[in-house]
Motif scaffolding. Sequence first.
Motif, PDB file in Angstrom:
ATOM      1  N   GLY A   1       0.774  -1.230   0.000  1.00  0.00           N
ATOM      2  CA  GLY A   1       0.000   0.000   0.000  1.00  0.00           C
ATOM      3  C   GLY A   1       0.808   1.284   0.000  1.00  0.00           C
ATOM      4  N   GLY A   2       2.120   1.168   0.094  1.00  0.00           N
ATOM      5  CA  GLY A   2       2.929   2.379   0.050  1.00  0.00           C
ATOM      6  C   GLY A   2       2.944   2.999  -1.341  1.00  0.00           C
ATOM      7  N   GLY A   3       3.534   4.190  -1.424  1.00  0.00           N
ATOM      8  CA  GLY A   3       3.621   4.849  -2.710  1.00  0.00           C
ATOM      9  C   GLY A   3       3.933   6.316  -2.576  1.00  0.00           C
ATOM     10  N   LEU A   4       3.736   7.025  -3.674  1.00  0.00           N
ATOM     11  CA  LEU A   4       3.983   8.466  -3.736  1.00  0.00           C
ATOM     12  C   LEU A   4       2.653   9.201  -3.719  1.00  0.00           C
ATOM     13  N   VAL A   5       2.548  10.186  -2.843  1.00  0.00           N
ATOM     14  CA  VAL A   5       1.311  10.948  -2.723  1.00  0.00           C
ATOM     15  C   VAL A   5       1.658  12.408  -2.446  1.00  0.00           C
TER      16      VAL A   5
ATOM     17  N   ARG B   1       8.043   3.473  11.594  1.00  0.00           N
ATOM     18  CA  ARG B   1       8.576   4.083  10.381  1.00  0.00           C
ATOM     19  C   ARG B   1      10.012   4.532  10.628  1.00  0.00           C
ATOM     20  N   GLN B   2      10.744   4.599   9.531  1.00  0.00           N
ATOM     21  CA  GLN B   2      12.125   5.048   9.611  1.00  0.00           C
ATOM     22  C   GLN B   2      12.430   5.934   8.415  1.00  0.00           C
ATOM     23  N   ALA B   3      12.737   7.179   8.707  1.00  0.00           N
ATOM     24  CA  ALA B   3      13.116   8.143   7.682  1.00  0.00           C
ATOM     25  C   ALA B   3      14.631   8.110   7.500  1.00  0.00           C
TER      26      ALA B   3
ATOM     27  N   ASP C   1       6.101  12.895   6.849  1.00  0.00           N
ATOM     28  CA  ASP C   1       5.668  11.500   7.014  1.00  0.00           C
ATOM     29  C   ASP C   1       6.435  10.559   6.089  1.00  0.00           C
ATOM     30  N   THR C   2       7.239  11.124   5.199  1.00  0.00           N
ATOM     31  CA  THR C   2       8.022  10.306   4.283  1.00  0.00           C
ATOM     32  C   THR C   2       8.965   9.389   5.045  1.00  0.00           C
ATOM     33  N   ALA C   3       8.863   8.085   4.771  1.00  0.00           N
ATOM     34  CA  ALA C   3       9.661   7.091   5.491  1.00  0.00           C
ATOM     35  C   ALA C   3       9.364   5.709   4.923  1.00  0.00           C
ATOM     36  N   VAL C   4      10.145   4.745   5.344  1.00  0.00           N
ATOM     37  CA  VAL C   4       9.796   3.345   5.137  1.00  0.00           C
ATOM     38  C   VAL C   4       8.945   2.930   6.333  1.00  0.00           C
TER      39      VAL C   4
ATOM     40  N   GLY D   1       8.995  -3.848   5.018  1.00  0.00           N
ATOM     41  CA  GLY D   1       8.835  -2.403   4.881  1.00  0.00           C
ATOM     42  C   GLY D   1       8.227  -2.000   3.549  1.00  0.00           C
ATOM     43  N   THR D   2       7.545  -0.865   3.561  1.00  0.00           N
ATOM     44  CA  THR D   2       6.988  -0.297   2.348  1.00  0.00           C
ATOM     45  C   THR D   2       7.248   1.206   2.360  1.00  0.00           C
ATOM     46  N   GLN D   3       7.678   1.734   1.234  1.00  0.00           N
ATOM     47  CA  GLN D   3       8.064   3.146   1.147  1.00  0.00           C
ATOM     48  C   GLN D   3       6.836   4.034   0.994  1.00  0.00           C
ATOM     49  N   VAL D   4       6.793   5.072   1.797  1.00  0.00           N
ATOM     50  CA  VAL D   4       5.782   6.121   1.661  1.00  0.00           C
ATOM     51  C   VAL D   4       6.523   7.434   1.415  1.00  0.00           C
ATOM     52  N   THR D   5       6.198   8.079   0.310  1.00  0.00           N
ATOM     53  CA  THR D   5       6.831   9.349  -0.037  1.00  0.00           C
ATOM     54  C   THR D   5       5.741  10.395  -0.225  1.00  0.00           C
ATOM     55  N   VAL D   6       5.851  11.488   0.508  1.00  0.00           N
ATOM     56  CA  VAL D   6       4.873  12.571   0.432  1.00  0.00           C
ATOM     57  C   VAL D   6       5.572  13.791  -0.158  1.00  0.00           C
ATOM     58  N   SER D   7       5.088  14.232  -1.299  1.00  0.00           N
ATOM     59  CA  SER D   7       5.690  15.383  -1.963  1.00  0.00           C
ATOM     60  C   SER D   7       4.983  16.671  -1.545  1.00  0.00           C
ATOM     61  N   SER D   8       5.738  17.745  -1.519  1.00  0.00           N
ATOM     62  CA  SER D   8       5.170  19.042  -1.100  1.00  0.00           C
ATOM     63  C   SER D   8       4.627  19.816  -2.279  1.00  0.00           C
TER      64      SER D   8
END
Length: 125
Positions: A8-12, A38-40, A90-93, A118-125
């Motif tokens: 369910g992770g991804g770029l948002v 989570r770990q950034a 919130d960006t982290a694994v 782990g699953t990567q979550v990346t939040v762009s500004s």
Amino acid sequence: QVQLVESGGGLVQAGGSLRLSCAASGRPFSRSAMAWFRQAPGKEREVVATISWSASSTNYADSVKGRFTISRDNAKNTVYLQMNSLKPEDTAVYYCAASSRTMYALFAHDYYDYWGQGTQVTVSS
């Protein structure tokens, strides 16, 4: 042994939402407390949310309170993390974890001894 597989992770974009899932197999899932960590990059792993075996009790890190919701479905051996109003910080694994030592939603890292990949979550500004 417990096997945990996150998805369910991804770029948002900031302000968006994601839902993480963690499928468990092995040890009786319904008797285990579960958690999301989570770990950034460059930072230590931190606990995000925990949930008791019956889902009657949950705990959250201050940084995610009111935005994230942890839940579980013991019939499906799955735990979820609904993440709303996401921020770049919130960006982290994100890691799913299970405890063989407690059924309660304890926050201490040491209680959790089974981990997903782990699953990567990346939040762009």
